[in-house]
Design an enzyme around this catalytic site. Sequence first.
Site, PDB file in Angstrom:
ATOM      1  N   LYS A 209       3.877  -1.019  -0.162  1.00 17.02           N
ATOM      2  CA  LYS A 209       3.269  -1.341  -1.457  1.00 17.02           C
ATOM      3  C   LYS A 209       2.071  -2.260  -1.235  1.00 17.02           C
ATOM      4  O   LYS A 209       2.173  -3.481  -1.293  1.00 17.02           O
ATOM      5  CB  LYS A 209       4.295  -1.983  -2.388  1.00 17.02           C
ATOM      6  N   SER A 415       1.986   5.718  -8.604  1.00 15.55           N
ATOM      7  CA  SER A 415       2.724   4.589  -9.179  1.00 15.55           C
ATOM      8  C   SER A 415       3.038   4.841 -10.650  1.00 15.55           C
ATOM      9  O   SER A 415       3.818   5.709 -10.977  1.00 15.55           O
ATOM     10  CB  SER A 415       1.946   3.284  -8.971  1.00 15.55           C
TER      11      SER A 415
END
Length: 619
Positions: A209, A415
Amino acid sequence: MYFWRSMGKILKGIWKILNITREVILNLIFIILILSVVSIIGLVSDPDGINNTPQSGVLVLDLEGVIVDSTPYKQDFYKLSKKMNNNKPDLKLQNSLFELTQKIDQATNDPNITGMILKLDNFVGGDLPNLQYVTEYLKKFKNAGKPIYAVGSNFDQKQYYLASIADKIYLINQGSVSLYGFATNNFYFKSLLDNLKVNTHVFRVGTYKSAVEPFLRDDMSPAAKENTTRWLSTMWRNYLNDIAQNRDEEADNLSPAPNIMLSRLKAVSGNISEYALENGIVDNVVSSHQADQLLNKAFDAAPELSIYDYRLNPTKMSSSAEQRGEMDMATPLIGVVFIDGTIATGQSANNVAGSDSIVKQLQELGKNKNIRAVVLRINSPGGGVYASEAIRSEIAALRQQDIPVVVSMGGMAASGGYWIATQSDYIIANPNTLTGSIGIFGIIPTFENTLAQVGIYTDGVATSPLASMNIAQNLSPEANDLIQMNIEYGYDNFISLVAESRNMTYEDVDKIAQGQVWLGEEAKELGLVDELGDFDDAVTKAASLAGLSDYQLDWPKKESDLFAILFSDYSAILPKSLAQLIYNQLPISNQLQQHIAFWDNLSDPQNRYIYCLNCSDIK
């Protein structure tokens, strides 16, 4: 007493000066506004203006600025703004992908259009899936027996991608074609934040991430480099294969290894134009005058018609029942919804997909009895969990009404974009779509050390350590634990949504999640998408799921109110400053804008974000 009387006179004098200054500034703004309105009215009423250009000849694709999925305003407004800037090239101009391709489609079947010239020197670009979509329509134009010629002085990679479909490419003397590969860069702020004494509290789940790395590091982590290198290399290979097929050349000829390219360049004494000609990158190197002569001969001196002056049949891009007319009121509709930009609560704006605006649009589609299916076009790196979930929930409500929803992924649907896509009936991605990035993070900056530098402190009492959280104080251990647990719950929720929608196990999703970014072709193999294709394929699939053979597309209505346009996007009608023009050309200006959009929309109620900041600005 005399002192206070004197001070009163001084203060009154200062107040008078401030009032006069305020009135002068307001009057100047009012005058500028009036002049802008008068200029626009004059342009609209100009008999030689934009609406009277002959609609025949050679169509010139003289694109300026960028190609985007959707634009907020009608095209006439952009043409007016261009005229107000003395027809200077506008490198920030936004061109609607679907209006552009509909014009090319119309020109393909228009007997008054005899061919096309690509003039792309002022074209800044677009993501690769959008360029591929435009190229498909250019192929149809070409296959209809209408020739396409490209002419330019310096082709960058995005310009050359479109030019590669042309029958002939003319390069102006001393020009170049830059086919060196893709790169993606980012800004990193750790040292800046350290120097400013900003305490950045980051909470995340997902090894890859990388959206939070700019706030924790001064460089890209090895894990993020590994992930980015994988998909970027694949995308470059896909790009080369496309232009090689368009040019009927070997990919290694068009873009050889650097040492081979330099050796070949040396053989022609460093003449980049000659190098491009020798290696089949272009068909001819000519002067501007020679290019004009060749084009005149090829098209029998037919007049040139700019793509901006070529009028689109209203039925092609009808956006409301009023525009379609009463005769078509009973025609089944497929609604089109754009999720374009950072997903945040509130209203949609430039580079921001506002959940309030999108939810309202979805609700209106649900109330329209003629709506039989919806195509959700996603081109977003994600955003806030709360905003993403609001949109996903509204899609669920549509499907409960037996209205199928098909997702068409554009350049990116990562996302938060993928969070929303989980609620669809079917997902279609381009092979070069950036998707996945299934992970979550939280970020809370606190400024207690920054304030202490200038002698400002905060103190008080609270009934618990959780009651006094604010940006002027460090987070307590209890607050850290609370936020981290909430982030971990959000990640678990994300994985569960994907597992349920894709018929996968939690463990299998977790392996391909962790914030990893995947190209569309990889996502298809991993089961994250159903099919590789484009927007047209998504429309066809939506019609099939709804059992439709005759339908129209219902596009979002664009802004046409003059004063709303002036106040919401005044920059579009004002001359561009030198600083703006320089900024637009910065190698990573788009990345900086992404950062600004992200920071400006840190509005999630629980500070949870599903965002992929590295999914953009590929050069």
